[in-house]
Every structure is written in structure tokens, then in C-alpha cells.
Design a protein around this motif. Structure first.
Motif, PDB file in Angstrom:
ATOM      1  N   SER A 136      54.563 -40.306  13.994  1.00  0.00           N
ATOM      2  CA  SER A 136      54.518 -41.415  13.047  1.00  0.00           C
ATOM      3  C   SER A 136      53.095 -41.682  12.565  1.00  0.00           C
ATOM      4  O   SER A 136      52.831 -41.733  11.365  1.00  0.00           O
ATOM      5  CB  SER A 136      55.093 -42.683  13.684  1.00  0.00           C
ATOM      6  N   THR A 182      51.438 -38.540  10.705  1.00  0.00           N
ATOM      7  CA  THR A 182      52.143 -38.051   9.524  1.00  0.00           C
ATOM      8  C   THR A 182      52.313 -39.121   8.464  1.00  0.00           C
ATOM      9  O   THR A 182      52.027 -38.899   7.287  1.00  0.00           O
ATOM     10  CB  THR A 182      53.519 -37.494   9.918  1.00  0.00           C
ATOM     11  N   PHE A 183      52.769 -40.298   8.857  1.00  0.00           N
ATOM     12  CA  PHE A 183      53.178 -41.302   7.885  1.00  0.00           C
ATOM     13  C   PHE A 183      52.143 -42.386   7.603  1.00  0.00           C
ATOM     14  O   PHE A 183      52.284 -43.140   6.643  1.00  0.00           O
ATOM     15  CB  PHE A 183      54.479 -41.969   8.343  1.00  0.00           C
ATOM     16  N   ARG A 192      60.981 -44.969   2.292  1.00  0.00           N
ATOM     17  CA  ARG A 192      61.869 -44.133   1.490  1.00  0.00           C
ATOM     18  C   ARG A 192      62.379 -44.818   0.227  1.00  0.00           C
ATOM     19  O   ARG A 192      63.152 -44.235  -0.528  1.00  0.00           O
ATOM     20  CB  ARG A 192      63.021 -43.606   2.349  1.00  0.00           C
ATOM     21  N   ASP A 213      60.988 -42.355  -2.326  1.00  0.00           N
ATOM     22  CA  ASP A 213      61.385 -40.951  -2.371  1.00  0.00           C
ATOM     23  C   ASP A 213      61.695 -40.564  -3.816  1.00  0.00           C
ATOM     24  O   ASP A 213      62.227 -41.377  -4.591  1.00  0.00           O
ATOM     25  CB  ASP A 213      62.626 -40.715  -1.514  1.00  0.00           C
ATOM     26  N   GLU A 236      57.707 -35.872   3.486  1.00  0.00           N
ATOM     27  CA  GLU A 236      57.525 -35.773   4.935  1.00  0.00           C
ATOM     28  C   GLU A 236      57.023 -34.387   5.328  1.00  0.00           C
ATOM     29  O   GLU A 236      56.058 -34.256   6.104  1.00  0.00           O
ATOM     30  CB  GLU A 236      58.815 -36.092   5.678  1.00  0.00           C
ATOM     31  N   ASP A 237      57.655 -33.335   4.804  1.00  0.00           N
ATOM     32  CA  ASP A 237      57.216 -31.981   5.141  1.00  0.00           C
ATOM     33  C   ASP A 237      55.793 -31.726   4.655  1.00  0.00           C
ATOM     34  O   ASP A 237      54.995 -31.071   5.336  1.00  0.00           O
ATOM     35  CB  ASP A 237      58.169 -30.950   4.532  1.00  0.00           C
ATOM     36  N   ARG A 287      53.367 -33.534   7.007  1.00  0.00           N
ATOM     37  CA  ARG A 287      53.248 -32.840   8.300  1.00  0.00           C
ATOM     38  C   ARG A 287      52.283 -31.668   8.213  1.00  0.00           C
ATOM     39  O   ARG A 287      51.569 -31.373   9.170  1.00  0.00           O
ATOM     40  CB  ARG A 287      54.621 -32.319   8.747  1.00  0.00           C
ATOM     41  N   GLN A 338      55.157 -42.463  -1.789  1.00  0.00           N
ATOM     42  CA  GLN A 338      55.074 -43.368  -0.647  1.00  0.00           C
ATOM     43  C   GLN A 338      53.706 -44.027  -0.545  1.00  0.00           C
ATOM     44  O   GLN A 338      53.563 -45.066   0.111  1.00  0.00           O
ATOM     45  CB  GLN A 338      55.433 -42.608   0.630  1.00  0.00           C
TER      46      GLN A 338
END
Length: 378
Positions: free
Chosen positions: A16, A19-20, A131, A134, A278-279, A282, A329
Motif C-alpha cells: 500500500s 505503491t499507492f 478508484r 480509474d 496499479e500495475d 508497482r 488517481q
């Protein structure tokens, strides 16, 4: 927006945090400063943030150290779900603004308590419903906003299916496998699906849910598969009744996985694949990559497919509904900074995050009792 950057501490540097949260805090130096992180057992001198991004925030070993640091203004909580309520409460009591990952709490009572506490101290508490930005959700909102006169309008929505399926035959071996407060797929993935549905259609009249541990591994009380159905009757808000089905299955052998099926009186949208942010987060090495031309851009192969009625009311025409706008995001963090520094109304209101937890609690009760529940009026 020229503001003094907000001194920020990120609690947790696992998936978390790294990444986010950290990429956006580092990528927006005009709005935030990554002042510190909570990393209890760093394996290198600079910790995980320096190892990955080359940045050197202060490393706090305990939450008490974070709370006692007078320079920290904002605390981002990316720790296990069971800690969200207690950590957020401690942060607010210490006079810090809070961004808390989803699910914001395990119970409505906890969420309401945090909201009241933040209000009493004139602090911002913000739920991480990322999201909403997104690419495919932004495209969906555009479609549903079309006037019925548009040839691509699907008309009044009668059935909405929103899916986060996966193929994961084994446990991940993390805290998510344990029967702790806020555990299970409904609190995890369902928090996103419910937030999007509530934003699109508002509060339902009734709710039906089914949950199970499909794989039969791990604790039996930690569901890995769920279906939540929101019931919306016809009335002043909509000409036709609507069922919104939100689900996730853990043993779905498909590629790409389904994402949306939206049926209306004049057409249907079918959409596969998940948002790419997300990918990308990462894999990225430099936080500035969030501003790259490819960031958040959905591949054309994942664009929605529209099937709409021609003017004769019989012929069906197929067309593409592209995700024209990149996923964004980063907009959540810009909005958070404005709420803290300028006092603007957050795009993600705390009452909305609380409503998500209310629906999850109702879903667990519905699944346990095997019945459809009335959703209390607000």
C-alpha cells in the motif's frame, strides 16, 4: 495552487505505502513533502523508500514517535485493515490530518466516531477511494451522462454488473488471510465496487449478499468470493427499476477478466480488463512517471463495446466506447491537499466512505442470515 507543501508521514511501506501513496507524495513536491515513514524494522540504512526511489525521509520506528513529531501534519494510514480505526483516532487526537486506506474502518460506529472527532478538531479525514479515478470508471460516467437523444446512449440503466474477478488458487500468506476486523474480500475489493455504485446510483432501497470461502483454505470466516446486489426501485430518481450486482470470484479463469456489463433500455456496454494504474505504480522506478504520457492510459483492446438500438428500434449497432481520459488517481492527492490547505470540500466526503462501510456491514448480515435486507433511509 500555490501552497506550502504538507509534511506527510506514511504509515507502512508494504504494498500500500510503496505503491499507492509514496509515488504520489514524492511526485507532487509542490503539494507534499515526504517527511517520514513508519518502518519498524528497516533492513537498510535508508529503508525501503530509499532502496526503491532514492528518497531519504525520516524513519520512525513506532507510531508514538510519529504522533509526537511536531513537524508531521498529515498521516497516511496504509497499514493492515484492523489498525485503521485505532491509528486514525490516535492521529486525529494528536492534531494530524488523516488519509486512511480502504476500508476506512471495520464498522459504521467507528467511522462515524472518527468523522465526529475530525470535525471537532477542524481536521481533514479522507477515505482513500482512489478508484473513482480509474480510466474505465471515468469513461463509464461519461457514457451514463449522455442525453437519451445521443446515438450512443444506452438509455435508462436497468442492470449494472461491476466485477473484480481474479484467479488466485493459493493464500498470499499475509495478514489478509487472518480473521481480523475488516478482513475478507468484501472489505477489500468490495469497498471499491460499492463506492463506485453508490456514486453512480445513490443509496439503494434493499441489499442482498452472498459470501463464501470458495477455495476452502485459510480461515472459513474470511470470504474470498462475494456477490452484493443493490436494489433500486423505479420512482422519481429513475424510470425503470435497477439491480446493481457487485461481485468478485477468486477462481475465475479468464483473460482479460470482465469488468462492467451495463444494460439499459436502449443498449448494453460490455467492458473487460482492469485499470492499468496499479500495475504501472508497482513497476515504476521514478515517481515522476505518474506524469508520463502512458500513465493511466488504457490499451485500446480493453475499451468498452457498445451495442445500441438504431432508430428503427430493432437493428443493433456495435461500436467502441473508448476510455478517452487517462486514469488520474493523482487527482485524489491534489484534492486532499486543497482540502487541507484551502479548506475546500473534499471530492471523497467522509460520509461517503462511511456509507461504504454501512453497506459492507449489511452485506455480511445478509449473507449470514440468508435474506434480503432493507437499507435504512437517510
Amino acid at each position: 495552487m500555490a501552497i506550502k507543501p504538507i509534511n506527510t508521514c506514511v504509515l507502512g511501506v508494504g504494498l500500500s505505502g510503496l505503491t499507492f501513496h509514496v509515488p504520489f507524495i514524492l511526485g507532487l513536491p509542490d503539494l507534499f513533502t515526504l517527511h517520514s515513514v513508519l518502518e519498524r524494522n528497516p533492513q537498510s540504512a535508508g529503508g525501503k523508500v530509499q532502496d526503491r526511489f532514492g528518497a531519504t525521509p525520516k524513519i520512525h520506528r513506532t507510531l508514538d514517535d510519529v504522533l509526537a513529531d511536531p513537524e508531521v501534519e498529515l498521516i497516511i494510514i496504509g497499514t493492515p485493515n484492523s489498525t485503521h480505526y485505532s491509528f486514525a483516532k490516535a492521529a486525529l487526537e494528536a492534531g494530524k490530518h488523516v488519509l486512511v486506506d480502504k476500508p476506512v474502518t471495520a464498522t459504521v460506529a467507528e467511522a462515524e466516531e472518527l468523522g465526529a472527532l475530525a470535525k471537532s478538531k477542524s481536521l481533514v479525514i479522507y477515505g482513500f477511494q482512489n478508484r473513482r479515478w480509474d480510466a474505465d470508471y471515468l469513461a463509464l460516467r461519461k457514457l451514463l451522462a449522455l442525453p437519451e437523444s445521443s446515438p450512443q446512449s444506452i438509455g435508462a440503466v436497468t442492470e449494472f454488473e461491476s466485477v473484480f474477478d481474479r484467479f488466485r488458487p493459493a493464500l498470499k500468506g499475509t495478514w489478509k488471510d487472518d480473521p481480523l476486523p475488516g478482513a475478507g474480500a468484501t472489505y477489500d475489493l468490495g469497498a471499491h465496487l460499492l463506492d463506485q455504485a453508490l456514486q453512480l446510483f445513490g443509496r439503494p432501497d434493499k441489499l442482498t449478499a452472498l459470501m463464501q470461502n470458495t477455495r476452502g483454505i485459510g480461515h472459513p470466516d474470511v470470504e474470498d468470493t462475494f456477490t452484493v446486489i443493490l436494489h433500486y426501485p423505479a420512482g422519481a430518481a429513475r424510470p425503470l427499476p435497477l439491480l446493481a450486482t457487485l461481485r468478485s470470484h477468486v477462481l475465475s479463469v479468464r483473460s482479460p477478466q470482465p469488468r462492467y456489463i451495463v444494460r439499459g433500455a436502449k443498449g448494453t456496454l460490455t467492458k473487460v480488463g482492469v485499470d492499468v494504474q496499479e500495475d504501472q505504480l508497482r513497476a515504476m522506478a521514478a515517481p515522476q512517471d505518474i506524469f508520463g504520457a502512458a500513465f493511466g492510459r488504457e490499451p485500446a483492446a480493453q475499451y468498452g463495446v457498445l451495442e445500441t438500438l438504431e432508430g428503427d428500434g430493432v437493428t443493433v449497432k456495435e461500436s467502441t466506447w473508448p476510455s478517452e481520459d487517462a486514469g488520474s488517481q493523482v487527482s485524489l492527492f491534489r484534492d486532499l491537499a486543497a482540502a487541507i490547505r484551502l479548506g475546500t470540500t473534499p471530492m471523497v466526503k467522509w460520509e461517503e466512505s462511511t456509507a461504504v462501510i454501512e453497506m459492507i456491514e449489511l452485506a455480511h448480515l445478509s449473507a449470514k442470515e440468508g435474506r434480503t435486507l432493507e437499507v435504512p433511509k437517510k
